[in-house]
Design an enzyme around this catalytic site. Structure first.
Site, PDB file in Angstrom:
ATOM      1  N   ARG A  90     -10.165  -2.505  -5.770  1.00 20.58           N
ATOM      2  CA  ARG A  90     -10.904  -1.380  -5.403  1.00 20.58           C
ATOM      3  C   ARG A  90     -12.357  -1.362  -5.787  1.00 20.58           C
ATOM      4  O   ARG A  90     -13.230  -1.111  -5.092  1.00 20.58           O
ATOM      5  CB  ARG A  90      -9.954  -0.011  -5.498  1.00 20.58           C
ATOM      6  CG  ARG A  90      -8.922  -0.200  -4.663  1.00 20.58           C
ATOM      7  CD  ARG A  90      -8.022   0.926  -5.077  1.00 20.58           C
ATOM      8  NE  ARG A  90      -7.224   0.526  -6.210  1.00 20.58           N
ATOM      9  CZ  ARG A  90      -6.272   0.973  -6.860  1.00 20.58           C
ATOM     10  NH1 ARG A  90      -5.671   2.112  -6.388  1.00 20.58           N
ATOM     11  NH2 ARG A  90      -5.623   0.750  -8.155  1.00 20.58           N
ATOM     12  N   SER A 128      -1.907   5.548  -5.229  1.00 18.14           N
ATOM     13  CA  SER A 128      -0.718   6.295  -5.275  1.00 18.14           C
ATOM     14  C   SER A 128      -0.735   7.568  -6.194  1.00 18.14           C
ATOM     15  O   SER A 128      -0.175   8.319  -5.634  1.00 18.14           O
ATOM     16  CB  SER A 128       0.391   5.450  -5.868  1.00 18.14           C
ATOM     17  OG  SER A 128       0.546   4.187  -4.931  1.00 18.14           O
TER      18      SER A 128
END
Ligand code: ADP
Length: 163
Positions: A90, A128
């Site tokens: 990311r 998450s």
């Protein structure tokens, strides 16, 4: 036949994970999603629940298999006779950690390589833990997780507050 393993906690699976799963499955004959059992963190969802959520969101992808594993990833990769490991990147913060793990895994099991997928820009901030944080306050998680598992996540927090 080229077999990949995409390992992770998937607590819960997000649109960012699903994006990587779809892209990696196109490059693999078979992609095994490895759900980590013995994470040092206490997960929100049990490993069985995390597998069920993954099954729900990957039902339309034919060359996927979902397995659980504990212990070392390289041992799981050896057992599966995998050709490569898949990880998502990311940001630079992911890179520092991931390169160390990838080099260690390659040293321990030279037959397996790690392939990194850079995140699609729209999911670059999705994690998450962010999903868990928002859902715990009843916030809107529709931009971060597949629609079909949204109620499972809210239900989990509802049950927790009732217990
Ligand atoms: P772990 O606990 O092993 O980091 P995660 O379930 O958080 O497991 O993530 C599994 C993999 O998916 C990791 O390679 C992580 O970098 C990647 N990943 C997580 N979120 C995203 C995202 N939004 N976009 C791309 N890759 C992601």
């Amino acid at each position: 036949m080229k077999k990949g393993i995409y390992p992770g906690s998937f607590d819960p699976v997000t649109l960012g994970h699903l994006d990587i799963i779809k892209r990696a499955s196109k490059l693999s004959d078979e992609l095994v999603i490895g759900v980590l059992k013995n994470s040092s963190k206490t997960p929100l969802f049990t490993v069985e629940e995390r597998v069920e959520l993954l099954k729900k969101v990957t039902g339309d992808i034919p060359n996927i298999r979902i397995e659980t594993y504990d212990g070392l990833l390289v041992d799981f990769a050896r057992q599966e006779k995998a050709d490569f490991l898949v990880r998502g990147l990311r940001a630079v913060t992911d890179f520092e950690y991931e390169i160390q793990i990838a080099q260690t895994n390659h040293k321990m099991y030279p037959d397996v390589d790690t392939i990194f997928f850079t995140t699609s820009i729209e999911y670059s901030f999705v994690s998450s833990s962010l999903v868990r944080e928002i859902a715990s306050y009843g916030g809107d998680i529709s931009a971060f997780v597949p629609k079909c598992i949204m109620s499972d996540i809210y239900e989990k927090y509802k049950k927790r507050t009732e217990d």
